[in-house]
Design an enzyme around this catalytic site. Sequence first.
Site, PDB file in Angstrom:
ATOM      1  CE1 TYR A  14       0.466   1.156   4.486  1.00 33.55           C
ATOM      2  CE2 TYR A  14       0.317  -1.244   4.506  1.00 33.55           C
ATOM      3  CZ  TYR A  14       0.649  -0.065   5.141  1.00 33.55           C
ATOM      4  OH  TYR A  14       1.166  -0.089   6.408  1.00 33.55           O
ATOM      5  CG  ASN A  25       8.365   1.112  15.005  1.00 27.67           C
ATOM      6  OD1 ASN A  25       7.422   1.910  15.026  1.00 27.67           O
ATOM      7  ND2 ASN A  25       8.450   0.108  15.864  1.00 27.67           N
ATOM      8  N   GLY A  26       7.261   3.499  12.264  1.00 24.20           N
ATOM      9  CA  GLY A  26       5.992   3.521  11.547  1.00 24.20           C
ATOM     10  C   GLY A  26       4.770   3.366  12.418  1.00 24.20           C
ATOM     11  CG  HIS A  82      -3.729   5.890  12.173  1.00 29.48           C
ATOM     12  ND1 HIS A  82      -4.734   5.291  11.434  1.00 29.48           N
ATOM     13  CD2 HIS A  82      -2.661   5.057  12.099  1.00 29.48           C
ATOM     14  CE1 HIS A  82      -4.295   4.142  10.931  1.00 29.48           C
ATOM     15  NE2 HIS A  82      -3.036   3.975  11.332  1.00 29.48           N
ATOM     16  CB  CYS A  88      -0.967   2.044  13.310  1.00 30.12           C
ATOM     17  SG  CYS A  88       0.323   2.741  12.257  1.00 30.12           S
ATOM     18  CG  ASN A 140      -5.956   0.734  12.832  1.00 32.03           C
ATOM     19  OD1 ASN A 140      -6.255  -0.104  11.972  1.00 32.03           O
ATOM     20  ND2 ASN A 140      -4.862   1.466  12.741  1.00 32.03           N
TER      21      ASN A 140
END
Length: 402
Positions: free
Chosen positions: A310, A324-325, A329, A347, A349
């Site tokens: 993606y 590290n990302g 969010h 992440c 979510n």
Amino acid sequence: MGAWGGRRRGPVVGLVGAALVAVLGLSGCTTGESIAATGGPGAVEQTTQAPAKPSAKVTATPAADAKDVSPGGPITVAVADGALEAVTLTNPDGKQVKGELAADKKSWAVTEHLGYGKTYTWAGTALGTDGKSVALAGSFTTVKPKRTARASLNTGDGQTYGIAMPVAVVFDAPVKDKAAVEKAMTVTTTPVNEGAWAWLDESTAHWRPKEYWKPGTKVEVAVDIYGVDLGGGTYGRDDVTSAFTIGRAQVVKADTKTHRMLVYRDGVQTHDFPASMGLESDPGRVTKSGTHVVMSKHATYGMTNPKYGYENVVVPWAVRVSNNGEFVHGYAGSIPDQGKRNVSHGCVNLAPANAKIYYDTALVGDPVEITGSTQQLSKADGDYYDWALSWDKWTSMSGAAN
């Protein structure tokens, strides 16, 4: 008989009178103290001389003819047994360096940095206690570096940060003499927060408190490296400073097993959000356990991960918590899984509405404590892994310890 007696008596009277005159004459010009001090009548009177007053003794630092002097100082003049009348320090172009004379006129100090690789000349006078002037003269030369290095800070003046915020100093060249550089870097806190420096690599030093910052702490950082030898012929190019405040105590606690993200403000729970975190069955998608630190906030952010196919997937209310990302969010696509399953690529979510609520409360520097996953936050996860290290490990990474 009468005639003889008269002749005999005359000389006797004369002798007595002469003796009396002698005594009276002596007492008229000599005090009782003088007699006692000199051993009595007839002794020679002695006069005591006062000791001579000393002349001024002037000391210049650096001394005349000194070489490879640090332009960062100290550059001073001091006087004993006297007072400074005038002091000047002149650069090669004839311009006087700024300095300040102490109120008691016993010392003078430079109030600005000197230049690298230049010769400076002293002039002036000091008046001694003997009333005589002593001249100040001589020249010295500052060091000429092979190279200079800059330092940058991650904190800004007047900003407010969360209670887990580290102070990060990054140099644009490797630092070989870490102990010397560390001595030139200070963190002053009001009230006092115990803390220490640690070197995370050859060009990065962080200061963090032993425990989370006390809310409301005022912090002043001074990286006074100008004129400091960083090692190997590299010297500091500029001083860097920062003054900021620590805000309220907000802590996020997210559990990968319960699929919840709780927010605490000053010890009181304010929110409990259902969440979906990293898919545990894929090692590349696991959300790392450990204390993360909020690094930045973005109303929208484009997520890209070529490994998982993606690119620029825009998500709302993104709060970065590691390099590290990992972000907290909003993501509407995982709402059915939030509170039930972990399906993200690492992440945390939240539903967009909940993400907005959290986004509005977050400060850079807030701790985000994640538990329950199979992997731990570490150096491999980027800059702010400070809280993943024990205090003993942290202090063992200081410049003084290596």
